[in-house]
Design a protein around this motif. Sequence first.
Motif, PDB file in Angstrom:
ATOM      1  N   SER A   1       0.831  -1.192   0.000  1.00 18.27           N
ATOM      2  CA  SER A   1       0.000   0.000   0.000  1.00 18.27           C
ATOM      3  C   SER A   1       0.870   1.249   0.000  1.00 18.27           C
ATOM      4  CB  SER A   1      -0.937   0.009   1.193  1.00 18.27           C
ATOM      5  OG  SER A   1      -0.302   0.574   2.314  1.00 18.27           O
ATOM      6  N   TYR A   2       1.967   1.201   0.735  1.00 18.58           N
ATOM      7  CA  TYR A   2       2.872   2.336   0.743  1.00 18.58           C
ATOM      8  C   TYR A   2       3.404   2.579  -0.653  1.00 18.58           C
ATOM      9  CZ  TYR A   2       6.698   5.405   1.873  1.00 18.58           C
ATOM     10  OH  TYR A   2       7.536   6.479   1.926  1.00 18.58           O
ATOM     11  N   ASP A   3       3.652   1.493  -1.353  1.00 19.47           N
ATOM     12  CA  ASP A   3       4.183   1.653  -2.694  1.00 19.47           C
ATOM     13  C   ASP A   3       3.189   2.356  -3.604  1.00 19.47           C
ATOM     14  OD1 ASP A   3       6.586   0.669  -2.120  1.00 19.47           O
ATOM     15  OD2 ASP A   3       6.241  -1.356  -2.901  1.00 19.47           O
ATOM     16  N   THR A   4       1.932   1.947  -3.566  1.00 25.14           N
ATOM     17  CA  THR A   4       0.957   2.626  -4.429  1.00 25.14           C
ATOM     18  C   THR A   4       0.879   4.095  -4.064  1.00 25.14           C
ATOM     19  OG1 THR A   4      -0.529   1.261  -3.109  1.00 25.14           O
ATOM     20  CG2 THR A   4      -0.768   1.151  -5.493  1.00 25.14           C
ATOM     21  N   ARG A   5       0.824   4.376  -2.772  1.00 25.78           N
ATOM     22  CA  ARG A   5       0.754   5.763  -2.322  1.00 25.78           C
ATOM     23  C   ARG A   5       1.918   6.569  -2.887  1.00 25.78           C
ATOM     24  NH1 ARG A   5      -1.244   9.276   2.082  1.00 25.78           N
ATOM     25  NH2 ARG A   5       0.662  10.466   2.234  1.00 25.78           N
ATOM     26  N   GLN A   6       3.123   5.983  -2.764  1.00 17.83           N
ATOM     27  CA  GLN A   6       4.303   6.686  -3.246  1.00 17.83           C
ATOM     28  C   GLN A   6       4.295   6.794  -4.762  1.00 17.83           C
ATOM     29  OE1 GLN A   6       6.437   8.209  -1.121  1.00 17.83           O
ATOM     30  NE2 GLN A   6       7.161   9.156  -3.008  1.00 17.83           N
ATOM     31  N   ARG A   7       3.887   5.728  -5.405  1.00 17.41           N
ATOM     32  CA  ARG A   7       3.840   5.769  -6.880  1.00 17.41           C
ATOM     33  C   ARG A   7       2.880   6.845  -7.354  1.00 17.41           C
ATOM     34  NH1 ARG A   7       3.037   0.288  -6.853  1.00 17.41           N
ATOM     35  NH2 ARG A   7       1.030   0.613  -7.890  1.00 17.41           N
ATOM     36  N   ILE A   8       1.748   6.974  -6.649  1.00 15.62           N
ATOM     37  CA  ILE A   8       0.794   8.022  -7.028  1.00 15.62           C
ATOM     38  C   ILE A   8       1.411   9.401  -6.799  1.00 15.62           C
ATOM     39  CG2 ILE A   8      -1.377   9.101  -6.383  1.00 15.62           C
ATOM     40  CD1 ILE A   8      -2.542   6.347  -5.969  1.00 15.62           C
ATOM     41  N   LEU A   9       2.112   9.573  -5.694  1.00 13.95           N
ATOM     42  CA  LEU A   9       2.759  10.862  -5.431  1.00 13.95           C
ATOM     43  C   LEU A   9       3.745  11.208  -6.533  1.00 13.95           C
ATOM     44  CD1 LEU A   9       3.428  10.953  -1.567  1.00 13.95           C
ATOM     45  CD2 LEU A   9       2.145  12.608  -2.913  1.00 13.95           C
ATOM     46  N   ASP A  10       4.541  10.215  -6.931  1.00  9.30           N
ATOM     47  CA  ASP A  10       5.539  10.475  -7.971  1.00  9.30           C
ATOM     48  C   ASP A  10       4.877  10.832  -9.298  1.00  9.30           C
ATOM     49  OD1 ASP A  10       7.502   9.979  -6.133  1.00  9.30           O
ATOM     50  OD2 ASP A  10       7.808   7.890  -6.715  1.00  9.30           O
ATOM     51  N   ALA A  11       3.906  10.014  -9.669  1.00 11.53           N
ATOM     52  CA  ALA A  11       3.221  10.285 -10.937  1.00 11.53           C
ATOM     53  C   ALA A  11       2.521  11.635 -10.884  1.00 11.53           C
ATOM     54  CB  ALA A  11       2.212   9.173 -11.228  1.00 11.53           C
ATOM     55  N   ALA A  12       1.911  11.931  -9.741  1.00  6.58           N
ATOM     56  CA  ALA A  12       1.151  13.171  -9.627  1.00  6.58           C
ATOM     57  C   ALA A  12       2.062  14.387  -9.736  1.00  6.58           C
ATOM     58  CB  ALA A  12       0.386  13.202  -8.313  1.00  6.58           C
ATOM     59  N   SER A  13       3.244  14.310  -9.115  1.00  9.10           N
ATOM     60  CA  SER A  13       4.123  15.485  -9.169  1.00  9.10           C
ATOM     61  C   SER A  13       4.529  15.769 -10.605  1.00  9.10           C
ATOM     62  CB  SER A  13       5.351  15.266  -8.281  1.00  9.10           C
ATOM     63  OG  SER A  13       6.184  14.286  -8.856  1.00  9.10           O
ATOM     64  N   GLU A  14       4.759  14.725 -11.383  1.00  5.28           N
ATOM     65  CA  GLU A  14       5.101  14.940 -12.789  1.00  5.28           C
ATOM     66  C   GLU A  14       3.928  15.532 -13.560  1.00  5.28           C
ATOM     67  OE1 GLU A  14       6.557  11.510 -14.836  1.00  5.28           O
ATOM     68  OE2 GLU A  14       6.313  12.422 -16.818  1.00  5.28           O
ATOM     69  N   ILE A  15       2.767  14.939 -13.391  1.00  5.09           N
ATOM     70  CA  ILE A  15       1.617  15.365 -14.210  1.00  5.09           C
ATOM     71  C   ILE A  15       1.096  16.719 -13.767  1.00  5.09           C
ATOM     72  CG2 ILE A  15      -0.752  14.768 -14.832  1.00  5.09           C
ATOM     73  CD1 ILE A  15       0.068  11.908 -15.010  1.00  5.09           C
ATOM     74  N   PHE A  16       1.074  16.960 -12.460  1.00  3.47           N
ATOM     75  CA  PHE A  16       0.669  18.291 -11.991  1.00  3.47           C
ATOM     76  C   PHE A  16       1.627  19.356 -12.523  1.00  3.47           C
ATOM     77  CE2 PHE A  16      -1.751  16.438  -8.202  1.00  3.47           C
ATOM     78  CZ  PHE A  16      -2.975  16.713  -8.787  1.00  3.47           C
ATOM     79  N   ALA A  17       2.918  19.051 -12.511  1.00  2.00           N
ATOM     80  CA  ALA A  17       3.901  20.029 -12.983  1.00  2.00           C
ATOM     81  C   ALA A  17       3.731  20.297 -14.468  1.00  2.00           C
ATOM     82  CB  ALA A  17       5.311  19.533 -12.688  1.00  2.00           C
ATOM     83  N   LYS A  18       3.516  19.241 -15.238  1.00  2.00           N
ATOM     84  CA  LYS A  18       3.456  19.411 -16.687  1.00  2.00           C
ATOM     85  C   LYS A  18       2.119  19.947 -17.166  1.00  2.00           C
ATOM     86  CE  LYS A  18       6.963  15.970 -17.931  1.00  2.00           C
ATOM     87  NZ  LYS A  18       7.238  14.613 -18.445  1.00  2.00           N
TER      88      LYS A  18
END
Lengths: 222, 222
Positions: free
Chosen positions: A10-27
């Motif tokens: 579960s921690y992994d999904t949470r972190q994966r979402i954070l990583d993906a989100a930071s990229e997509i929010f930025a772009k």
Amino acid sequence: MSTERPPATSYDTRQRILDAASEIFAKEGFARATVRDICQRAGANIAAVNYHFGDKEKLYGEVLLHTYQAMVERHPVAGGVRPEATVDERFAGFVRAFCRRVYSAGPEAYLSWLMAREMVEPSPVLDQVVNTLVRPQQQHLVAILKEMLGPNVPDEVLRSTMGCVIGQILFFHHCRPVVERLFPDRQGRNPDPDRLAEVIVTFSLPGLRAVRAKYARGGEGR
Amino acid sequence: MSTERPPATSYDTRQRILDAASEIFAKEGFARATVRDICQRAGANIAAVNYHFGDKEKLYGEVLLHTYQAMVERHPVAGGVRPEATVDERFAGFVRAFCRRVYSAGPEAYLSWLMAREMVEPSPVLDQVVNTLVRPQQQHLVAILKEMLGPNVPDEVLRSTMGCVIGQILFFHHCRPVVERLFPDRQGRNPDPDRLAEVIVTFSLPGLRAVRAKYARGGEGR
DNA sequence: GATTGTTTCAAACGTCTGTTTTAATCAATA
DNA sequence: TATTGATTAAAACAGACGTTTGAAACAATC
């Protein structure tokens, strides 16, 4: 390892979402970024965002805070210059660190983009970001400037001067679309942070001395 | 009067939509602005946007071009300084005119907001805006800077210097959300354009001379 | 091995958006 | 007055979005 924190998956999904989100929010920005895109890039289900973060906005808040925090740790405000150094050197260190932050490449550039978007569409977390993360940086610069400008300079001039310095640093970032179109040969290339910092310092030091001279009364002017 | 142009009523709706749209696009941005809001404020039907402009994007393009055009005519690039004046005076005139453009109030401020949003989410019309409206301004400034910096200064330094000047002007506009939160007492108030221009000129002139001195070779250095 | 609490999943919901449709209204012409 | 073309109006359309639902899968505990 310990049973206190949530299990690894579960921690992994949470972190994966954070990583993906930071990229997509930025772009894409908050509005154009979709939770579907974020979850797809993170390899997670659409409902994961609401399950782990509540809603899109809270996810964004966490992304912005984490990204800013990471950047502050990556490029400390002093820019590697020791506190015993001369004011000019500390000033140069600050400018260099700031330039390196703003003109990074890859995932390190996400913060610059997120913050640029915040300037046009401020989110609820911006208050917290400014108070806990931006203010210390600002105070560091103001301390340096006070030392350079002398004790007689009014607060308003101090603020304007601070704006002059930061504005120079941010220009090629905040006005990139115009710069790219004015100089198509430079397209896509970030300015070299250290060279830009050098130009800004060369440009600013005499200006700062001029401001100091303007407000130097009571036996200060040499 | 003449039968060649569309009848008065239809022209009025078209113009009313343009006016309403410039306000709403400036305040909300392209994505968050809705054609429903625009048409309601204009007192027109929802279908009027598509009838008169084709679609939302073409309406936006016309708004941006018209707004920029109006601002260029309102605050000409020379800032009221005659071409025979000294370089320093012409430089000050440019900075003052630019500051007045950026830090206007009311409907005159719409362009600044529209352009700030363009920097974060460029639209298809930005190419045209830069080439036909921004470039002349930039060439005016570069001509002044070339005169101030001397013939030996490389193009890259010229560009950086230009960035230093414009960056200083734009800072309090582009970073307004942060500035407001750092100094809550100043909240909502624009900086006074003429005073800001004065600070920037005071700050920049010595810097420009320093850059000139740095690149003055071949019997130029006094 | 049954049970409990957590996490994932596919599907659907409800809302908002830009756009289109079709008919009504209006002004000018013949 | 009848007709034509341009403009307005109400309504509906089609797609995208954030969010919710309810069941399934999983891991840990007893």
